[in-house]
Design an enzyme around this catalytic site. Structure first.
Site, PDB file in Angstrom:
ATOM      1  N   GLY A   3      97.862  62.092  57.762  1.00 37.67           N
ATOM      2  CA  GLY A   3      97.661  62.087  59.199  1.00 37.67           C
ATOM      3  C   GLY A   3      98.190  60.863  59.911  1.00 37.67           C
ATOM      4  O   GLY A   3      97.914  60.659  61.093  1.00 37.67           O
ATOM      5  N   HIS A  41      89.240  66.267  48.261  1.00 35.03           N
ATOM      6  CA  HIS A  41      90.130  65.768  49.315  1.00 35.03           C
ATOM      7  C   HIS A  41      89.678  64.369  49.724  1.00 35.03           C
ATOM      8  O   HIS A  41      88.485  64.057  49.733  1.00 35.03           O
ATOM      9  CB  HIS A  41      90.108  66.706  50.517  1.00 35.03           C
ATOM     10  CG  HIS A  41      91.177  66.428  51.510  1.00 35.03           C
ATOM     11  ND1 HIS A  41      91.078  65.407  52.437  1.00 35.03           N
ATOM     12  CD2 HIS A  41      92.377  67.022  51.738  1.00 35.03           C
ATOM     13  CE1 HIS A  41      92.164  65.388  53.188  1.00 35.03           C
ATOM     14  NE2 HIS A  41      92.970  66.360  52.786  1.00 35.03           N
ATOM     15  N   GLU A  45      89.284  62.977  52.456  1.00 31.94           N
ATOM     16  CA  GLU A  45      88.298  62.931  53.537  1.00 31.94           C
ATOM     17  C   GLU A  45      86.893  63.207  53.016  1.00 31.94           C
ATOM     18  O   GLU A  45      85.911  62.693  53.561  1.00 31.94           O
ATOM     19  CB  GLU A  45      88.697  63.918  54.632  1.00 31.94           C
ATOM     20  CG  GLU A  45      89.944  63.467  55.371  1.00 31.94           C
ATOM     21  CD  GLU A  45      90.688  64.568  56.109  1.00 31.94           C
ATOM     22  OE1 GLU A  45      91.767  64.289  56.632  1.00 31.94           O
ATOM     23  OE2 GLU A  45      90.178  65.713  56.143  1.00 31.94           O
ATOM     24  N   ASN A 102      96.205  73.238  54.947  1.00 33.84           N
ATOM     25  CA  ASN A 102      94.811  72.853  55.138  1.00 33.84           C
ATOM     26  C   ASN A 102      94.545  72.661  56.626  1.00 33.84           C
ATOM     27  O   ASN A 102      94.962  71.666  57.218  1.00 33.84           O
ATOM     28  CB  ASN A 102      94.515  71.556  54.367  1.00 33.84           C
ATOM     29  CG  ASN A 102      93.102  71.067  54.557  1.00 33.84           C
ATOM     30  OD1 ASN A 102      92.238  71.792  55.059  1.00 33.84           O
ATOM     31  ND2 ASN A 102      92.847  69.827  54.165  1.00 33.84           N
ATOM     32  N   LYS A 130      91.760  72.037  58.033  1.00 34.02           N
ATOM     33  CA  LYS A 130      90.668  71.094  58.283  1.00 34.02           C
ATOM     34  C   LYS A 130      89.709  71.696  59.331  1.00 34.02           C
ATOM     35  O   LYS A 130      89.467  72.903  59.327  1.00 34.02           O
ATOM     36  CB  LYS A 130      91.209  69.727  58.674  1.00 34.02           C
ATOM     37  CG  LYS A 130      92.192  69.194  57.625  1.00 34.02           C
ATOM     38  CD  LYS A 130      92.619  67.776  57.858  1.00 34.02           C
ATOM     39  CE  LYS A 130      93.590  67.335  56.774  1.00 34.02           C
ATOM     40  NZ  LYS A 130      93.968  65.915  56.907  1.00 34.02           N
ATOM     41  N   SER A 159     101.560  63.782  55.506  1.00 29.17           N
ATOM     42  CA  SER A 159     102.585  63.772  56.559  1.00 29.17           C
ATOM     43  C   SER A 159     103.854  64.524  56.147  1.00 29.17           C
ATOM     44  O   SER A 159     104.968  64.117  56.474  1.00 29.17           O
ATOM     45  CB  SER A 159     102.917  62.329  56.965  1.00 29.17           C
ATOM     46  OG  SER A 159     101.780  61.695  57.515  1.00 29.17           O
ATOM     47  N   GLU A 165      97.705  63.141  47.168  1.00 28.90           N
ATOM     48  CA  GLU A 165      97.684  62.802  48.582  1.00 28.90           C
ATOM     49  C   GLU A 165      97.356  61.322  48.751  1.00 28.90           C
ATOM     50  O   GLU A 165      96.179  60.943  48.775  1.00 28.90           O
ATOM     51  CB  GLU A 165      96.626  63.641  49.307  1.00 28.90           C
ATOM     52  CG  GLU A 165      96.942  65.124  49.357  1.00 28.90           C
ATOM     53  CD  GLU A 165      96.093  65.823  50.400  1.00 28.90           C
ATOM     54  OE1 GLU A 165      96.678  66.550  51.226  1.00 28.90           O
ATOM     55  OE2 GLU A 165      94.867  65.630  50.416  1.00 28.90           O
TER      56      GLU A 165
END
Length: 251
Positions: free
Chosen positions: A175, A99, A101, A9, A11, A205, A169
């Site tokens: 991150g 996701h 985010e 991904n 992003k 990660s 996730e």
């Protein structure tokens, strides 16, 4: 040899030149290691504007392309949205939905995620349904409840036999450099796999140094990789290290 899914991904990163360079480095990496891609489904998820360039450069390498998001609508007056049918026509195979985010920055609910996933299925795309708990939820002992709720709402009304993937996730590991332990990741991925019986990926990660330990777990079928997917050699080192460890375990 275990089949794994190696999904990257990107992003909101990369450029046209970076996409070309990534493809060239990928080709060189695999020419040095023929057979490394065996039993591996590889997909790159670039920003929308880079999808055509990625399809052009990656298809001959045996690497598929996906989208990071899709609309819950098919067409119409929805400024800024991209329909799954458009992504399919552009050459995408997978679409990430839900996701963290999107959930936490843009306020997407599990109900909206479900609508997006259903729309992708209708267009012949494979949703990658993301689920994960925050640090506060984890510390409160609510991981199982949160994951089960997101999963139940996310797959609501999926047709029998629908093709999709689930990515676990944990929000606190994305991150941050702090990955879930292989034992913790396996426990949650087993919960998911027992519920839906589809491939389950881990994201958060993941890097070359911990990929072998994570991917060797029976309920983890690969990874949805963020930062480590931005450089081809880092990304494919994840695959190389896992396969080397797998071979060593057999010997």
């Amino acid at each position: 040899m275990k089949k794994i899914f190696l999904f990257g991904n990107w992003k909101m990163n990369q450029s046209l030149r970076a996409t070309e360079n990534f493809a060239a480095e990928s080709a060189a990496f695999f020419s040095e290691r023929p057979g490394l891609k065996a039993e591996t489904e590889i997909c790159i998820f670039p920003p929308f504007v880079l999808i055509p360039e990625a399809v052009k450069n990656f298809t001959n390498l045996g690497v598929t392309v996906g989208a990071q998001n899709a609309s819950d609508h098919g067409e119409g007056a929805y400024t800024g949205e991209v329909a799954p049918s458009m992504l399919k026509e552009a050459g995408c195979r997978y679409v990430i939905v839900g996701h963290s985010e999107r959930r936490h920055i843009y306020g997407e609910s599990s109900e909206l995620v479900n609508k997006k996933a259903l729309n992708c299925l209708t267009s012949g795309l494979i949703p990658v349904l993301c689920v994960g708990e925050t640090l506060e939820e984890r510390d409160a002992g609510r991981t199982t409840d949160v994951i089960s709720d997101q999963l139940r709402k996310g797959v609501k009304d999926f047709p029998a036999g629908a093709a999709y993937v689930v990515a676990y996730e944990p929000v606190w590991a994305i991150g941050t450099g702090r990955a879930a332990s292989a034992e913790d990741a396996e426990k949650v991925c087993r919960l998911i796999k027992d519920s839906v019986r589809v491939p389950v990926l881990y994201g958060g990660s993941v890097k070359p140094s911990n990929a072998a330990e994570l991917f060797s777990r029976p309920s983890i079928d690969g990874g949805l990789i963020g930062g480590a997917s931005l450089k081809a050699r880092d990304f494919f080192a994840i695959l190389k290290n896992f396969r080397a460890a797998e071979l060593e375990a057999v010997l």
